[in-house]
Design a protein around this motif. Structure first.
Motif, PDB file in Angstrom:
ATOM      1  N   LEU A 124       0.853  -1.186   0.000  1.00 62.61           N
ATOM      2  CA  LEU A 124       0.000   0.000   0.000  1.00 62.61           C
ATOM      3  C   LEU A 124       0.893   1.241   0.000  1.00 62.61           C
ATOM      4  N   ASP A 125       1.280   1.638  -1.226  1.00 64.24           N
ATOM      5  CA  ASP A 125       2.174   2.790  -1.343  1.00 64.24           C
ATOM      6  C   ASP A 125       1.377   4.093  -1.219  1.00 64.24           C
ATOM      7  N   GLY A 126       1.960   5.024  -0.466  1.00 61.70           N
ATOM      8  CA  GLY A 126       1.300   6.319  -0.323  1.00 61.70           C
ATOM      9  C   GLY A 126       0.244   6.335   0.769  1.00 61.70           C
ATOM     10  N   SER A 127       0.343   5.377   1.688  1.00 57.39           N
ATOM     11  CA  SER A 127      -0.761   5.224   2.660  1.00 57.39           C
ATOM     12  C   SER A 127      -0.957   6.433   3.567  1.00 57.39           C
ATOM     13  N   ILE A 187       7.843  16.809  -8.596  1.00 63.82           N
ATOM     14  CA  ILE A 187       8.912  16.774  -7.597  1.00 63.82           C
ATOM     15  C   ILE A 187       8.399  17.505  -6.365  1.00 63.82           C
ATOM     16  N   ASN A 188       8.855  17.110  -5.189  1.00 68.22           N
ATOM     17  CA  ASN A 188       8.459  17.800  -3.956  1.00 68.22           C
ATOM     18  C   ASN A 188       9.333  19.051  -3.801  1.00 68.22           C
ATOM     19  N   THR A 189       8.823  20.178  -4.240  1.00 69.95           N
ATOM     20  CA  THR A 189       9.627  21.410  -4.292  1.00 69.95           C
ATOM     21  C   THR A 189       9.949  21.947  -2.898  1.00 69.95           C
ATOM     22  N   ALA A 190       9.294  21.423  -1.871  1.00 69.13           N
ATOM     23  CA  ALA A 190       9.622  21.862  -0.508  1.00 69.13           C
ATOM     24  C   ALA A 190      11.009  21.354  -0.105  1.00 69.13           C
ATOM     25  N   ARG A 191      11.572  20.438  -0.892  1.00 69.34           N
ATOM     26  CA  ARG A 191      12.891  19.866  -0.576  1.00 69.34           C
ATOM     27  C   ARG A 191      14.012  20.553  -1.353  1.00 69.34           C
ATOM     28  N   GLU A 192      13.694  21.676  -1.993  1.00 72.47           N
ATOM     29  CA  GLU A 192      14.672  22.327  -2.881  1.00 72.47           C
ATOM     30  C   GLU A 192      16.017  22.561  -2.219  1.00 72.47           C
ATOM     31  N   ARG A 220       3.123  19.095 -10.856  1.00 71.40           N
ATOM     32  CA  ARG A 220       2.124  18.303 -10.134  1.00 71.40           C
ATOM     33  C   ARG A 220       2.865  17.396  -9.150  1.00 71.40           C
ATOM     34  N   TRP A 221       2.460  17.354  -7.903  1.00 70.37           N
ATOM     35  CA  TRP A 221       3.062  16.421  -6.934  1.00 70.37           C
ATOM     36  C   TRP A 221       1.961  15.933  -6.003  1.00 70.37           C
ATOM     37  N   VAL A 222       1.548  14.663  -6.146  1.00 70.93           N
ATOM     38  CA  VAL A 222       0.455  14.119  -5.353  1.00 70.93           C
ATOM     39  C   VAL A 222       0.970  13.666  -3.996  1.00 70.93           C
ATOM     40  N   GLY A 223       2.260  13.212  -3.995  1.00 71.30           N
ATOM     41  CA  GLY A 223       2.774  12.635  -2.743  1.00 71.30           C
ATOM     42  C   GLY A 223       2.386  11.172  -2.642  1.00 71.30           C
ATOM     43  N   SER A 224       1.970  10.608  -3.748  1.00 67.12           N
ATOM     44  CA  SER A 224       1.665   9.181  -3.843  1.00 67.12           C
ATOM     45  C   SER A 224       2.235   8.722  -5.179  1.00 67.12           C
ATOM     46  N   MET A 225       3.311   7.897  -5.105  1.00 73.90           N
ATOM     47  CA  MET A 225       4.055   7.567  -6.324  1.00 73.90           C
ATOM     48  C   MET A 225       3.147   6.976  -7.392  1.00 73.90           C
ATOM     49  N   VAL A 226       2.247   6.074  -6.969  1.00 75.07           N
ATOM     50  CA  VAL A 226       1.382   5.411  -7.952  1.00 75.07           C
ATOM     51  C   VAL A 226       0.531   6.439  -8.697  1.00 75.07           C
ATOM     52  N   ILE A 262       7.427  13.819 -15.972  1.00 80.21           N
ATOM     53  CA  ILE A 262       8.621  13.226 -15.366  1.00 80.21           C
ATOM     54  C   ILE A 262       8.460  13.277 -13.860  1.00 80.21           C
ATOM     55  N   PHE A 263       8.842  12.182 -13.209  1.00 84.24           N
ATOM     56  CA  PHE A 263       8.788  12.049 -11.745  1.00 84.24           C
ATOM     57  C   PHE A 263      10.216  12.080 -11.231  1.00 84.24           C
ATOM     58  N   LEU A 264      10.431  12.946 -10.220  1.00 86.07           N
ATOM     59  CA  LEU A 264      11.792  13.008  -9.669  1.00 86.07           C
ATOM     60  C   LEU A 264      11.759  12.883  -8.152  1.00 86.07           C
ATOM     61  N   TYR A 265      12.446  11.878  -7.621  1.00 80.83           N
ATOM     62  CA  TYR A 265      12.782  11.864  -6.211  1.00 80.83           C
ATOM     63  C   TYR A 265      14.296  11.650  -6.127  1.00 80.83           C
ATOM     64  N   PRO A 266      15.049  12.685  -6.415  1.00 84.05           N
ATOM     65  CA  PRO A 266      16.508  12.558  -6.563  1.00 84.05           C
ATOM     66  C   PRO A 266      17.188  12.339  -5.220  1.00 84.05           C
ATOM     67  N   GLY A 324      18.667   7.331  -0.720  1.00 83.49           N
ATOM     68  CA  GLY A 324      17.518   7.907  -1.432  1.00 83.49           C
ATOM     69  C   GLY A 324      16.266   7.755  -0.595  1.00 83.49           C
ATOM     70  N   ARG A 325      15.134   8.013  -1.185  1.00 83.86           N
ATOM     71  CA  ARG A 325      13.853   7.922  -0.459  1.00 83.86           C
ATOM     72  C   ARG A 325      13.093   6.644  -0.830  1.00 83.86           C
ATOM     73  N   LEU A 326      13.062   6.326  -2.129  1.00 83.06           N
ATOM     74  CA  LEU A 326      12.217   5.235  -2.615  1.00 83.06           C
ATOM     75  C   LEU A 326      12.992   3.934  -2.740  1.00 83.06           C
ATOM     76  N   ARG A 327      12.286   2.804  -2.572  1.00 81.53           N
ATOM     77  CA  ARG A 327      12.932   1.509  -2.518  1.00 81.53           C
ATOM     78  C   ARG A 327      13.097   0.928  -3.905  1.00 81.53           C
ATOM     79  N   LEU A 328      14.249   0.283  -4.117  1.00 80.57           N
ATOM     80  CA  LEU A 328      14.630  -0.246  -5.431  1.00 80.57           C
ATOM     81  C   LEU A 328      13.780  -1.435  -5.842  1.00 80.57           C
TER      82      LEU A 328
HETATM   83  P1  P6P Z   1       7.262  13.120   0.158  1.00 77.73           P
HETATM   84  C1  P6P Z   1       4.806   7.792  -0.168  1.00 77.73           C
HETATM   85  O1  P6P Z   1       5.186   7.826   1.190  1.00 77.73           O
HETATM   86  C2  P6P Z   1       6.071   7.751  -0.996  1.00 77.73           C
HETATM   87  O2  P6P Z   1       6.818   6.622  -0.677  1.00 77.73           O
HETATM   88  C3  P6P Z   1       5.717   7.778  -2.480  1.00 77.73           C
HETATM   89  O3  P6P Z   1       4.510   7.164  -2.756  1.00 77.73           O
HETATM   90  C4  P6P Z   1       5.675   9.252  -2.774  1.00 77.73           C
HETATM   91  O4  P6P Z   1       5.994   9.564  -4.132  1.00 77.73           O
HETATM   92  C5  P6P Z   1       6.721   9.818  -1.833  1.00 77.73           C
HETATM   93  O5  P6P Z   1       6.844   8.918  -0.748  1.00 77.73           O
HETATM   94  C6  P6P Z   1       6.298  11.175  -1.291  1.00 77.73           C
HETATM   95  O6  P6P Z   1       7.401  11.689  -0.589  1.00 77.73           O
HETATM   96  O7  P6P Z   1       8.678  13.437   0.617  1.00 77.73           O
HETATM   97  O8  P6P Z   1       6.741  14.105  -0.846  1.00 77.73           O
HETATM   98  O9  P6P Z   1       6.287  12.897   1.307  1.00 77.73           O
END
Ligand code: P6P
Length: 319
Positions: free
Chosen positions: A106-109, A192-197, A226-232, A244-248, A258-262
């Motif tokens: 459950l990604d983005g829960s 991209i989450n611009t709050a992390r600039e 656009r940034w939903v905060g839910s990768m899916v 384009i999706f960026l979580y650099p 990094g933030r996201l799992r491989l």
């Molecule tokens: P941030 C959700 O927790 C997640 O793993 C992804 O689904 C989502 O793209 C990213 O983290 C959101 O991260 O830092 O914007 O809360």
């Protein structure tokens, strides 16, 4: 004339055993969708009271979704290994099947209590059940997919060549709604989450600065963000209309890689996007070429429309 998931799977040139693993993940996703639809009434959108291996507070529905996936995969004799974001260690099933599934159930829960789209992401790899190799590159994936629990429940699948979209119908069955998705090569939208600039590396800074400058700068065209905060949710939008999706890698996440799992986020999404004509990179290498060092390893994730990913790669090459 609609095509059912079962009919579509039967028509794919893949081993029936592999198709059955995808069918099990589809069944789990349909069951999760039914739970999510009623969760606010059942009071299930809250915390479960413990944390996962990532040190993240587990939502009750993270645990429920993981249990649903485990139930369906345990019942499939073709699956011998489950790697899950919600489980510290890999689960070695009783089955001696030749497939392993890596999943974020459950990604983005964290979006559940505000009713924003969340999803189930999964990757399927081949394993020798007697000596399973859990740390295979993303290029070895045999299948990948996600369910997006949004206004409609979408299931997006690939066996590596072509990406297709199914929708959950009123009877709880997935029907084919888009066979052969193509990610537009060009796009004017980035996520991209611009709050992390302040944490970003220079290539990311340079890329976003150029986008913000729009038609007045080197990019020569207007961009939207656009940034939903839910990768899916973000990846589904990109597959459907480009972007384009960026979580650099940034100065805050660099210590973790990094933030996201491989294994169960970056790799499956990279396979789905590349099979639809997009590109994926960590900034330094193609995501699908990264040699995993651990089942919960994190990586930087940049993927989507080929032209945009190439622009980011050019900034990294200059760095
Ligand atoms: P941030 C959700 O927790 C997640 O793993 C992804 O689904 C989502 O793209 C990213 O983290 C959101 O991260 O830092 O914007 O809360």
């Amino acid at each position: 004339m609609t095509t059912s998931l079962a009919q579509w799977l039967a028509a794919q040139n893949v081993a029936p055993e592999l198709a059955s693993v995808v069918a099990s993940m589809a069944a789990a996703s349909a069951e999760i969708a039914a739970v999510l639809r009623l969760a606010p009434i059942a009071g299930q959108t809250g915390l479960a009271g413990h944390t996962n291996v990532q040190g993240e507070a587990q939502k009750e529905l993270d645990v429920v979704s993981n249990d649903i996936v485990l139930k369906h995969l345990s019942a499939n004799a073709n699956v011998s290994i489950l790697v899950s974001e919600e489980l510290d260690e890999a689960v070695h099933m009783e089955n001696q099947g030749r497939y392993m599934v890596a999943t974020d159930p459950l990604d983005g829960s964290s979006n559940l209590d505000v009713n924003v789209t969340v999803g189930t992401i999964f990757s399927v790899l081949g394993v020798d059940p007697t000596k399973p190799d859990l740390l295979q590159k993303g290029s070895a994936q045999l299948a990948a997919g996600y369910a997006a629990y949004g206004p409609a429940t979408s299931l997006v699948l690939t066996f590596g060549t072509g990406t297709s979209v199914f929708t959950l119908d009123g009877s709880g069955q997935f029907v084919l709604t888009l066979d052969g998705v193509k990610v537009p090569v060009a796009s004017g939208e980035y996520a991209i989450n611009t709050a992390r600039e302040r944490f970003w590396d220079k290539p990311t800074q340079a890329y976003v600065t150029e986008n913000v400058a729009g038609e007045t700068g080197a990019a020569g065209k207007r961009y939207n963000m656009r940034w939903v905060g839910s990768m899916v949710a973000d990846i589904h939008r990109i597959l459907m209309r480009g972007g384009i999706f960026l979580y650099p890698l940034d100065s805050e996440t660099v210590s973790k890689g990094g933030r996201l799992r491989l294994l169960y986020e970056a790799n499956p999404m990279a396979l789905l996007v590349e099979a639809a004509g997009g590109k994926s990179t960590t900034g330094h290498e193609r995501i699908l070429d990264v040699q995993p060092t651990g089942i919960h390893q994190r990586v930087p994730v940049i993927l989507g429309s080929a032209e945009e990913v190439s622009r980011v790669e050019a900034f990294y090459a200059k760095a």
